[in-house]
Design a protein around this motif. Sequence first.
Motif, PDB file in Angstrom:
ATOM      1  N   PHE A  71      -2.678   6.274  -3.288  1.00  0.00           N
ATOM      2  CA  PHE A  71      -3.571   5.148  -3.510  1.00  0.00           C
ATOM      3  C   PHE A  71      -3.855   4.974  -4.992  1.00  0.00           C
ATOM      4  O   PHE A  71      -3.965   5.929  -5.739  1.00  0.00           O
ATOM      5  CB  PHE A  71      -4.883   5.365  -2.751  1.00  0.00           C
ATOM      6  N   PRO A  98       2.033   4.635   6.353  1.00  0.00           N
ATOM      7  CA  PRO A  98       0.567   4.599   6.310  1.00  0.00           C
ATOM      8  C   PRO A  98      -0.080   5.657   7.184  1.00  0.00           C
ATOM      9  O   PRO A  98      -1.211   6.043   6.953  1.00  0.00           O
ATOM     10  CB  PRO A  98       0.243   3.192   6.829  1.00  0.00           C
ATOM     11  N   VAL A 154       0.872  -1.169   0.000  1.00  0.00           N
ATOM     12  CA  VAL A 154       0.000   0.000   0.000  1.00  0.00           C
ATOM     13  C   VAL A 154       0.913   1.224   0.000  1.00  0.00           C
ATOM     14  O   VAL A 154       1.623   1.471   0.973  1.00  0.00           O
ATOM     15  CB  VAL A 154      -0.920   0.029   1.234  1.00  0.00           C
ATOM     16  N   ARG A 190     -10.159   4.809   2.547  1.00  0.00           N
ATOM     17  CA  ARG A 190      -9.530   4.439   1.269  1.00  0.00           C
ATOM     18  C   ARG A 190      -8.311   3.564   1.516  1.00  0.00           C
ATOM     19  O   ARG A 190      -8.049   2.616   0.791  1.00  0.00           O
ATOM     20  CB  ARG A 190      -9.104   5.686   0.499  1.00  0.00           C
ATOM     21  N   GLN A 191      -7.582   3.914   2.577  1.00  0.00           N
ATOM     22  CA  GLN A 191      -6.420   3.109   2.900  1.00  0.00           C
ATOM     23  C   GLN A 191      -6.845   1.684   3.246  1.00  0.00           C
ATOM     24  O   GLN A 191      -6.198   0.719   2.836  1.00  0.00           O
ATOM     25  CB  GLN A 191      -5.688   3.739   4.082  1.00  0.00           C
ATOM     26  N   LEU A 241       3.433  -1.442   4.066  1.00  0.00           N
ATOM     27  CA  LEU A 241       2.700  -0.187   4.206  1.00  0.00           C
ATOM     28  C   LEU A 241       3.723   0.953   4.218  1.00  0.00           C
ATOM     29  O   LEU A 241       4.572   1.027   5.101  1.00  0.00           O
ATOM     30  CB  LEU A 241       1.905  -0.174   5.515  1.00  0.00           C
ATOM     31  N   GLN A 294       1.929   5.389  -0.610  1.00  0.00           N
ATOM     32  CA  GLN A 294       1.359   6.630  -0.069  1.00  0.00           C
ATOM     33  C   GLN A 294       0.307   7.205  -1.006  1.00  0.00           C
ATOM     34  O   GLN A 294      -0.566   7.939  -0.600  1.00  0.00           O
ATOM     35  CB  GLN A 294       2.469   7.664   0.147  1.00  0.00           C
ATOM     36  N   GLU A 354      -7.386  -0.217   0.174  1.00  0.00           N
ATOM     37  CA  GLU A 354      -6.105  -0.656  -0.395  1.00  0.00           C
ATOM     38  C   GLU A 354      -5.588  -1.901   0.322  1.00  0.00           C
ATOM     39  O   GLU A 354      -5.098  -2.834  -0.312  1.00  0.00           O
ATOM     40  CB  GLU A 354      -5.054   0.463  -0.281  1.00  0.00           C
TER      41      GLU A 354
END
Lengths: 352, 508
Positions: free
Chosen positions: B91, B168, B87, B147-148, B165, B89, B151
């Motif tokens: 998206f 994150p 994931v 949204r994270q 990540l 930074q 992902e």
Amino acid sequence: MGLKFERNPAPVWFRPLIPLLAIVLTFAITTTLVLLVNANPLQAYYYFLVEPLSSRVSVIEVLVKSTPLLLTGAAVTFAFVGGFWNIGAEGQLLAGATAATAIGLQMDGVSPLIALPLMIIGGFAAGMAWVLIPALMRVKLAIDEVVTTLLLNSVALLGVSALLNGPWRDPVSQWPQSPEIAASAMFPKLIPRSRLHLGFILAIIIIVIMWFVLSRTAFGLRMRAVGMSPHAARFAGIKVEQTLLISALVSGGIAGLAGVSEVAGIHFHLIDAISGGNGYTGIIVATLGGLNPWGAGLAALFIGVIDTGSQSVSRALGVPVYLGDVILATLLLVTLAMLLLQRYRIRWVRQP
Amino acid sequence: MTTPPPAVEMRGITKRFGSLVANDRVDFTLDRGQIHALLGENGAGKTTLMRILYGLYHADAGDISVGGQSAVIRSPRDAIALRIGMVTQHFALVPPLTVTENVVLGHNQGVRLKLEDAHRRVSEAAERYGVDVQPRALVKDLSVGERQRVEILKALYRDARVLILDEPTAVLVPQEVEQLFDALRRLRDDGLSVVFISHKLREVMSITDRVTVLRGGQLAGSVQTSETTPAEMARMMVGRTTFGMPSLDEASSTQPAARAVLRLDGVTAVDNKGLPALKGITLDVYGGEIMGLAGVSGNGQSELAQVLEGTRLCTTGTITVAGQDVSGADPDRIMKAGVGRIPEDRHASVVPEMTVAQNMALEHLGEYTSNGSLNRRQMRAHAEKLIAEYQIKARPDDRIRTLSGGNMQKVILARVMERNPKVIIVSQPTRGLDIGATEYVRSRLLEQRQRGAAILLISEDLDEILELSDRVAVIYEGEIQGILPRTEADPERLGLLMAGAKDSPQWA
């Protein structure tokens, strides 16, 4: 294998050659079309380029054709240099022409010394007014002016149509056209019994002033800074929004003058074909001229030659007049591609 | 039973970008069921290492094995096949589509998309991993934190067993951070391995099992989180074995003026996304003093510099320059108040297509105008004078963009210093410069200090801060974490403050 673009600015000596190279390439490309109508390309290009400059009458006609292009080209150049992408010279020209007609119709019995300045000021103001809304929307709301100025062109054309079919319809003509403007509001002829008029001088004066402002004044330097690098301009304490607004308004005003010049110098009444695309061609003029006032002047004259030439080539060889338009459009595309090449180099690379 | 092989093992990874060595023989071992922090300053090579693992970059040297098997990862496709998910930074979601559509995008079998099935499977996956999202919601309506989660769900849906990540928490508000941590703990308990890239010590301490620290592209150390302290991690991150060798010798030190020339009082500002970037900065800089502002990048330094340069508005608070209020002033007024500005982004503070002479005069064109036209001879003469005085290798008519970084910086320096400003705001003054130019810039700054200017030096280079500053302020998440006199500012204390530890008495 693949194509790779590399950022690699062309050497300085090469830059002035770009417009010339563009012209040569354009003619090479359009030769196919000339061959399609079974004409001899060399002959065709003789009529396009040399014929118009071979007699006094046709040279004067070239200057007449160039007059509105000098003005719209100057208008677009000024806006583009300042970073305002004005695609609306066509609409601003129509606004200027409408204002000039409105003033010209009221000038019966008024001295030309009053009438002419009034026409010029009115047309300039109308052009400014027509670009004011897109300019404010850009500055205040960051709305892309390319779209707004472009869309307002249709609005201007429909507005003129409405006027001509309604309140201004000339009762004695079957065509949608306005009554004739007063004689005192007509631009004087520069050469007796020709169509060359005061508008040509006006255009040259505008170009000279523009050159001076852009390259010799603090405002011009600030304006160029805003156009090239708004962030750095803001950092340097330049009022970016205000400068953009001025670039846009002056550009609109100059385009408005093109409308005045066509009404007061050529047609003497408003018709909806008053522009004939001169506003759009102004973009070609500005681009071909490398966003330089002198360059734009030369480009306008060159397009005047092609325009005049397209009529003689059609008379002499039966090639459609529209070939002239095709050549101009091709020229614009080629010029844009060449400008890209000015900054990049294309290389074949073997994929690893 | 033998111990299972590590989830991921990277050995001797080296990656060069041109002359820059982003990773230099880095080793990294990620165990199963482990949350592993990859810690380091900006530019330490954390993201590069993980991009190599995810197949976005290719290592110049080194080996990777996944689950004990040697692996060649050429693209993210290979990484996904090896059950590695990342994931980033930024998206990679399609806002007008639903959560489910985003999750199954590029991963559905067959030609027909059975949306109902997909919804069911996505909500099952969400439930199993404790990732709280509505499958039918449109991504554009979701918050950044949600949204994270989408992902993360995307990676889990592809059966990822290793989840990378990249910073994150950078985009999250504190409550969302807690939710994320809860989810990560559940994933760990489920046997997943998580790589957590960060530069925030507090978060690393609270969530991770093991920490690997990178510094300048090299491995600085790898320890169990429970066996380390924030201070030790800070030392590994910043890693100066010798304390700075001050070029500011005591003899040259001037007595600071009694009155602060630059005063900031409760200054707040928002970043480009509208999130708070400065949360009440109060700071005094005296005449004849260099105040260094240290901090890990992205903690509000750029925004503070922009506020002081006049290119960003402060939302509240006051800024005064020699008693004159310049809060909310534009660049023109700020310059008139006596502020000289040497910004972070050199290229954005000059007009690259304009000449040296034009750029040198651009801020004060009124002084070069007579009878309405620009006096170009005067502009040229002015440029020639500055070029000689500041040893700039350029001619007045050269376009700025043709200059080297050092010469460009000298042009900016000359433009500022010739006006003897009362205050100088200078950001990353030597970034990207060679040693000669660096020395030159620093000596000019010290000269200005000697003259009595109040200088705020914002730099990510801690050596530079220690070498030049009389006092050092540390900024963390938009707040001044502490101000230390130079004699007390050692890398370890600064490192701790930079990593967000509040000033507390028990260290030393």
